[in-house]
Design an enzyme around this catalytic site. Structure first.
Site, PDB file in Angstrom:
ATOM      1  CD  GLU A 295      68.708  11.155  62.275  1.00 20.69           C
ATOM      2  OE1 GLU A 295      69.731  11.031  61.495  1.00 20.69           O
ATOM      3  OE2 GLU A 295      67.895  12.244  62.443  1.00 20.69           O
ATOM      4  CE  LYS A 361      69.592   9.563  56.530  1.00 24.72           C
ATOM      5  NZ  LYS A 361      69.912  10.691  57.333  1.00 24.72           N
ATOM      6  CB  CYS A 414      66.945  12.121  58.717  1.00 19.64           C
ATOM      7  SG  CYS A 414      67.046  13.881  58.949  1.00 19.64           S
TER       8      CYS A 414
END
Length: 538
Positions: A295, A361, A414
């Site tokens: 990430e 995201k 995440c």
């Protein structure tokens, strides 16, 4: 004196305890219960701690308003005891930029657990409202805590970290039940099973056999293990033909990772490490057709740096693609305008440096990637940990990424992987899940182990393999049964070469979601209410 009589003495001492002693008992029960989570996985301790919860609620009857406030306070202190040792590692993130954020550490280490403890307080209060005086009160507790945990996983963006159901994720055979009922069903079973010994103090005067309830709980636990063992034996790990993965774990410190002046250093490390030989027969990145970086891999906007894209193109042999995290500037930004907000994204980049797919995201981290009431809090001088002015921008939809010569991958960044039922769209099922994360925020702690544990349960729930690339670890390849096919440990720099496990047929949970869990909880609730009615508790 037999063991049951000794147990009654202990239980009655808890029932009659008030004040600071009651608080201490609840705190200690919570703290010991945290040992049931990764990396300890000492779930048998819950057979000791969860009966204490039943007795605390039993004893709350002496308080006002049917003991609901007293039960709620016991639940709060239990929750605080559970979440502080379970989430202490969140404080590490505030030392990445200690000069700016270190003073907030106590608020994080105690503030977040205090907030989460409100849900266990709610669970105890709900339990007290439907409480009985027989063995069905164990089901009352299981129903109420499952509802409270579900709310914790959804309300105000949700944070279902270390939900009680994860206690049944080790050994792996027990975790297979998640393929049927998901995390929330597992949470109900965990509370009901582990709280069952509380009823051993019942029934002496009435001649009942209270041992039947914990015996039934043990039998259920054994049945889960047998089901899981059979399921594992019938589903050996199968690999996707022709797909070779290389996961690069750089183990970069956060102060380097977010420093633009370290651009050349970071890029060079990524390139060198990605092409490192992993064994005597290895030829570096040419061994793989999918290279994966973690990430937010760079302290710059990747696609705006022509030299970085050229270096990636030079690294990748023909037929190999890169899946990498990166911050992404908005598409509608005018030339020459300073970037003030960005997306936390995943790119799929071809061997010629062209971008094949992008995912932004969706589920951003409060206080990490954005601030509630962002403008107002920034005017007061606050900023989130990533220090992106205005906060990150949330994506608009979750969609699989098309990857040449491989199954489509569902991207999760995440902690998006910790949300059950919010992973794979049933009507657009991918072939695998790729989870890029930066657990480096949390140092060498229990946090990354817990994150891995939750990713494994998502694999079992969905029947999909999960491939994790983590900056500091733990990077892993997980098959759809939750087996770890390959992994790189925490705090290690290196590359992980592995094949891609094949998906299995959609599980019951993947097909119908939380319906089985909702049915189980509803039946238990109806049973408890009928027991109350028959005993005239109303």
């Amino acid at each position: 004196m037999n063991p049951t009589d000794k147990l009654r003495i202990i239980a009655h001492s808890i029932l009659l305890t008030w004040g600071w002693k009651r608080i201490a008992i609840a705190l200690m029960a919570g703290a010991v219960s945290a040992l049931a989570m990764a990396p300890f996985n000492a779930w048998p301790v819950l057979f000791v701690t969860f009966p204490v919860l039943v007795w605390l609620i039993d004893g709350a009857a002496a308080g006002r308003w049917r003991g609901v406030p007293a039960a709620a306070m016991s639940g709060f202190w239990f929750g605080l005891g559970y979440f502080v040792p379970g989430l202490y590692w969140t404080g590490y993130a505030f030392f990445v930029d200690a000069q700016t954020f270190a003073w907030l550490t106590p608020f994080a280490v105690l503030g977040l657990p205090s907030y989460l403890a409100l849900y266990t307080a709610l669970g105890f209060a709900l339990a007290r409202l439907i409480w009985t005086h027989d063995a069905s009160r164990v089901l009352a507790l299981a129903v109420s805590l499952t509802v409270a945990e579900w709310l914790r996983g959804h309300w105000l963006t949700g944070f279902p970290w270390n939900a009680f159901g994860y206690a049944l994720s080790e050994p792996l055979a027990l975790a297979q039940t998640a393929s049927l009922i998901g995390l929330w069903g597992m949470t109900f079973l965990a509370v009901a099973i582990f709280a069952s010994p509380a009823v051993l103090i019942d029934g002496k005067a009435s001649g009942r056999r209270p041992w039947i309830v914990p015996a039934a709980a043990i039998a259920l636990l054994v049945a889960m293990g047998i089901f899981g063992a059979i399921r594992l034996s019938m589903q050996p790990t199968q690999m996707v033909a022709g797909v070779k993965l290389r996961i690069m774990q750089p183990n970069l410190q956060q102060d380097v990772k977010f420093n633009y002046s370290a651009k050349a250093e970071v890029m060079q490390k990524y390139l060198t490490l990605s092409d490192r030989a992993s064994g005597p027969q290895s030829t570096g990145v040419r061994d793989a057709n999918i290279l994966i970086w973690p990430e937010s891999a760079f302290p710059f906007f990747l696609t705006r740096e022509a030299d970085a894209m050229a270096e990636i193109a030079e690294l990748l042999p023909r037929g190999t693609v890169l899946i990498t995290g990166s911050v992404r500037a908005p598409d509608d930004l005018r030339p020459g305008v300073k970037v003030t907000r960005a997306y936390n994204s995943i790119y799929v980049i071809d061997h010629d440096g062209s971008v094949l797919s992008v995912y932004d995201k969706l589920h951003l981290v409060p206080f990490g990637e954005y601030l509630p009431f962002q403008n107002w809090m920034e005017k007061l001088g606050f900023s989130q940990l990533t220090k992106v002015q205005g906060g990150f921008i949330a994506g608009t939809r979750r969609h699989p990424l098309a990857i040449p010569n491989a199954p489509r991958a569902l991207p999760l960044i995440c902690y998006e992987v910790i949300f059950p039922g919010d992973v794979a769209a049933r009507e657009d099922r991918p072939g695998w899940i790729v989870n890029l994360t930066n657990d480096g925020w949390f140092g060498i702690s229990t946090g990354p182990y817990q994150h891995l544990q939750q990713a494994r349960v998502r694999a079992i729930e969905e029947g999909l393999p999960v491939v994790r690339a983590a900056n500091t670890g733990i990077s892993a390849v997980i098959d759809p049964m939750g087996r770890i096919a390959a992994q790189l440990g925490l705090g290690i720099e290196g590359v992980l070469d592995a094949s891609l496990p094949a998906a299995i047929a959609p599980t019951i949970y993947a097909r119908i979601g939380n319906t089985p869990a909702a049915i189980i909880v509803s039946i238990a609730l109806i049973f408890v209410i009928l027991r109350r009615a028959s005993r005239k508790y109303f």
